[in-house]
Design an enzyme around this catalytic site. Structure first.
Site, PDB file in Angstrom:
ATOM      1  N   THR A 313      75.593 -14.243  17.511  1.00 10.03           N
ATOM      2  CA  THR A 313      74.365 -13.432  17.403  1.00 10.03           C
ATOM      3  C   THR A 313      74.713 -11.950  17.489  1.00 10.03           C
ATOM      4  OG1 THR A 313      73.083 -15.178  18.442  1.00 10.03           O
ATOM      5  CG2 THR A 313      72.082 -13.001  18.420  1.00 10.03           C
ATOM      6  N   TRP A 316      76.601 -10.856  14.370  1.00 15.49           N
ATOM      7  CA  TRP A 316      75.717 -10.772  13.197  1.00 15.49           C
ATOM      8  C   TRP A 316      75.102  -9.379  13.088  1.00 15.49           C
ATOM      9  CZ3 TRP A 316      70.584  -9.648  12.306  1.00 15.49           C
ATOM     10  CH2 TRP A 316      70.069 -10.022  11.066  1.00 15.49           C
ATOM     11  N   HIS A 317      74.855  -8.757  14.243  1.00 14.79           N
ATOM     12  CA  HIS A 317      74.185  -7.453  14.234  1.00 14.79           C
ATOM     13  C   HIS A 317      75.088  -6.308  13.811  1.00 14.79           C
ATOM     14  CE1 HIS A 317      71.067  -9.614  16.457  1.00 14.79           C
ATOM     15  NE2 HIS A 317      70.255  -8.655  16.067  1.00 14.79           N
ATOM     16  N   GLY A 318      76.386  -6.500  13.839  1.00 12.21           N
ATOM     17  CA  GLY A 318      77.273  -5.420  13.411  1.00 12.21           C
ATOM     18  C   GLY A 318      78.718  -5.757  13.697  1.00 12.21           C
TER      19      GLY A 318
END
Lengths: 461, 365
Positions: A313, A316-318
């Protein structure tokens, strides 16, 4: 193209609405596909071909997976689909991250690829994966019409900032959907509210964040002001985008899932994540966590499952370590709550809200950074590391200048406004609703025409 | 009720976006934004190259924003909403305080201060042969407004000390104590010529010169909306430009070198007084080099002024004490070439610059 732009509001959207409602039903998906590709090509003229390739490859693989369902070949085709989609994501989003870390560990100096990240790739990759996995599981039938599948993957309302719409949720709507004044009005209302959240609240809070970054007069309180403003900016920006996506979807006859539900009123971090970016959380739950065994495993395996899901998670954001740490930070709290804190939090009324807000604020200190160095510096600043003064003149100025907006944003992030609205006589709200909506649209347009600060925060996703 | 409400919402929304869209497409392109004092973006060229490079999309975003119908009014709506309803103390970095508009200071920039000081030193080493070198810093009106209104601002004392320590070969003339808020235009960054007579006298005295000090005050019959009026987009009353004349000044022979070769000019450019920026009436605004010859000086002294736009309004006053005054703006000409145009032998040299330029000196050549 951004929803919060003059070009979208007064050029693209009227043209698409006109075209969409002018053509007969069988051609509507084709109109949506073409306009969505044009929408994407506007910002990513080269990468639109990547998206088309992705649609075509997974169209063929979807049919192949279905044809061989129950046989080993089906798994092979699913593997190819996952490899293709995640391979693209890995190449475009994570390659330089891996190279940089490889260089750090080995002392070598492998050249960086320096590839621009195709906007929205994380969103549409997850949508495609949900499609092929669900076809493999037999939850949905493979889509035989490439235009319909293309319209699903490229659908412009949720293309660049979510929500992550699963194929199973819109499968029927892609074939037959209804259009009505009721749906259109609901969509328009939702779209304008989302636009106002993004343009008036989030962008203005973004100005405070920019002022903080540019300031040579930082202090402990200024760090906290920044983190609170940033937390609210991300909420209003992201949920504003989701509102606009859901609203546009309704105008075109779709019902997308909700993506935010007042996360800041949560009484635990677990609840926070059930209310924040719901479509991503449920995606990881259904396609990673549960297939790994979910809760129905031993304690050690459960810890491993939670850590894996939150590592992913965060990642996924960066493609930076601070995002991974951010994800794992939440994993620690989720485990603590699961194993120890849950019962105490339930009893600690009031304190549980403070607990959530405090630790979520710290998480945004990590999230706001562009690497671990910056994240540590932000955390250090929040807790007075170094010789940072407690208070500074620029903090006082910005608190005075943005204070009213911060109060509006804090109240707007709770269900209070809806509760008050529901207590008012319905006749009054009926009369006021339309003028309020259109005043908001005019003010948002005024902000855009002024060329005010209008950042796009999802370039890393 | 709900059914009617839904129909009204849908129809109103459709009417609004379709009609605005039609106006956007049909409206003739504007050329210039008087408020922001800049050219408006035009429709970009459409070709496969501009399309695939993203140049067309970027250009169209700028075009659609700049050319939006009633944009100036919408900018005012935004400014009033931001400062009124949201209570922001500034709009786009501009704030209103004590009847004045002003711009938030940028933080002290040591690199830019070094850059400016190095430029001055280069000029000194290359051209200036005597010790008659003077330096005056014109503080931004924020030096009064910011501390009184609680706005973040430069530490002007520290800034001045920083510049003085970098330019110790010059004699510093302190003008800040003589300035009050009334000496600045309300809607602009500049100082008012009619209010700086005492400052001109003080500088002249420090340089060993003498100026008359008796003037006729003339009022320009053109409302002056300064640079901050347009940038802030807030509804404000215009300023009045007043300019000074006397018998000595009326005999001045002004020569402009805007195009490299000498051209006769006016001390007060009346064409520019009614143009886009009326403050440019003083010595015709952005001018790389000009000379003022004063047949009534009563001496043979010469003065060279290195200046920014603040110098435009004070130079005519100082020129009264000299036979010839050369006014140079190194933002518009290479400082290495000024020897071709100015005579420094036995001349007094004055560097007069505003804090905002010294703190953002990259334009100095």
């Amino acid at each position: 193209m951004l929803f919060s732009s003059i070009s979208f509001l007064y050029y693209f959207l009227p043209a698409v609405i006109l075209l969409y409602f002018a053509v007969p039903k069988p051609i509507k998906n084709a109109v949506l596909l073409v306009s969505s590709l044009a929408f994407y090509a506007w910002g990513e003229p080269k990468y639109v071909f990547l998206m088309i390739a992705s649609i075509l490859v997974n169209y063929v693989l979807g049919i192949a997976i279905e044809k061989f369902r129950g046989k080993p070949l089906s798994k092979v085709f699913l593997g190819i689909s996952a490899l293709f989609s995640l391979g693209m994501l890995g190449y475009f989003k994570y390659a330089d991250f891996f190279i940089a870390n490889f260089n750090k560990i080995t002392g070598l100096s492998v050249g960086m690829l320096k590839i621009a990240l195709p906007i929205g790739i994380s969103f549409y990759t997850f949508q495609i994966l949900s499609y092929t996995i669900d076809v493999y599981r037999g939850n949905v039938a493979a889509q035989k019409n490439p235009i319909t599948l293309g319209a699903y993957v490229a659908l412009f309302p949720q293309l660049i900032a979510g929500p992550i719409v699963r194929y199973s949720d819109v499968e029927l709507q892609l074939q037959t959907r209804t259009h009505s004044f009721e749906k259109a009005a609901l969509g328009i209302r939702r779209f304008i509210l989302g636009l106002a959240k993004k343009v008036i609240i989030a962008n203005t809070l973004g100005e405070l964040c920019e002022a903080f970054h540019a300031s040579g007069d930082k202090s402990v309180l200024f760090y906290w002001l920044f983190v609170i403003a940033y937390m609210l900016q991300i909420y209003f920006d992201f949920s504003g985008y989701s509102d606009m996506a859901i609203g546009l979807g309704k105008i075109f006859g779709f019902d997308f899932m909700e993506n935010f539900c007042y996360p800041f009123i949560s009484r635990s971090i677990s609840e926070f994540w059930r209310r924040w970016h719901i479509s991503l959380g449920s995606w990881f739950r259904d396609y990673v966590y549960i297939p790994m065994g979910g809760n129905r495993v031993g304690k050690i395996r459960l810890v491993f499952n939670i850590l894996t899901v939150w590592f992913l998670t965060g990642f996924w954001h960066g493609a930076e370590w601070n995002f991974i740490v951010w994800g794992l930070y939440f994993a620690v709290f989720l485990m603590l709550e699961k194993f120890v804190l849950a019962k105490y939090l339930e009893r600690a009324k009031g304190l549980n809200h403070i607990y959530v807000l405090f630790f979520v604020a710290i998480s945004f200190g990590i999230f706001s950074a562009s690497g671990m160095g910056q994240a540590l510096s932000a955390l250090g600043g929040m807790f007075g590391a170094g010789e940072l003064p407690f208070i500074s003149a620029e903090f006082v100025y910005n608190l005075r200048s943005f204070g009213p907006l911060l109060v509006i944003a804090a109240v707007g992030a709770t269900p209070l406004v809806t509760m008050v609205k529901n207590k008012l006589p319905s006749k009054l709200t009926d009369i006021l609703e339309i003028p309020v909506l259109f005043v908001l649209l005019i003010i948002a347009t005024a902000y855009l025409a002024d060329g005010s600060f209008n950042p796009f925060l999802y370039f890393r996703f | 009720m709900n059914k009617i409400k839904n129909i009204i919402t849908t129809v109103l929304f459709a009417v609004l976006i379709f009609s605005v869209s039609a106006v956007c497409i049909l409206k003739p392109q504007g050329e210039y934004s008087p408020g922001e004092r800049r050219a408006l973006a035009k429709m970009p060229e459409l070709s496969s190259e501009t399309l695939f490079s993203g140049e067309f999309a970027d250009g169209f975003e700028a075009y659609s924003t700049d050319q939006f119908p009633m944009r100036e009014k919408l900018r005012t709506v935004k400014a009033l909403f931001a400062t009124g309803a949201l209570g922001k103390l500034d709009n786009n970095g501009l704030f209103a305080s004590q009847g004045h508009l002003s711009k938030l200071d940028t933080p002290q920039n040591e690199d830019m201060m070094d850059y400016a000081a190095n430029k001055f030193l280069e000029i000194k080493n290359k051209f200036l042969k005597n010790d008659n070198i003077y330096f005056a810093i014109v503080p931004d009106k924020n030096f009064i407004l910011a501390p009184q209104g609680g706005y973040p601002g430069l530490d002007y004392d520290a800034f001045t000390e920083g510049m003085k320590s970098r330019t110790q070969y010059m004699k510093y003339i302190d003008v800040a104590p003589m300035l009050s808020l009334d000496d600045y235009y309300k809607t602009d960054s500049h100082w008012r010529q009619e209010n700086i007579v005492d400052i001109a006298g003080h500088i002249a005295k420090e340089m060993g010169s003498d100026i008359l000090g008796e003037y006729t005050i003339n009022t320009l019959e053109n409302p002056f909306y300064g640079v901050y009026a347009g940038q802030s987009a807030l509804p404000v009353k215009p300023d009045e430009i007043k300019y000074l004349t006397n018998d000595v000044m009326s005999e001045f022979k002004v020569t402009y070198y805007g195009s490299g070769s000498p051209e006769p000019g006016e001390m007060y450019d009346m064409e520019k007084a009614f143009g886009k920026d009326p403050y440019e009436m003083f010595l015709s605004g952005s001018m790389p080099l000009l000379t003022i010859e004063n047949p009534n000086a009563g001496n043979e002294k010469e003065l060279v002024i290195f200046r920014d736009s603040f110098g435009s309004s004070i130079a005519p006053l100082l020129a009264q004490g000299y036979k010839k005054t050369t006014v140079i703006d190194i933002r518009y000409m290479q400082s290495a070439f000024i020897g071709n145009f100015a005579e420094f032998e036995n001349a007094d040299t004055l560097f007069i610059y505003s804090t905002s330029l010294l703190n953002n000196s990259a334009a100095m050549k």
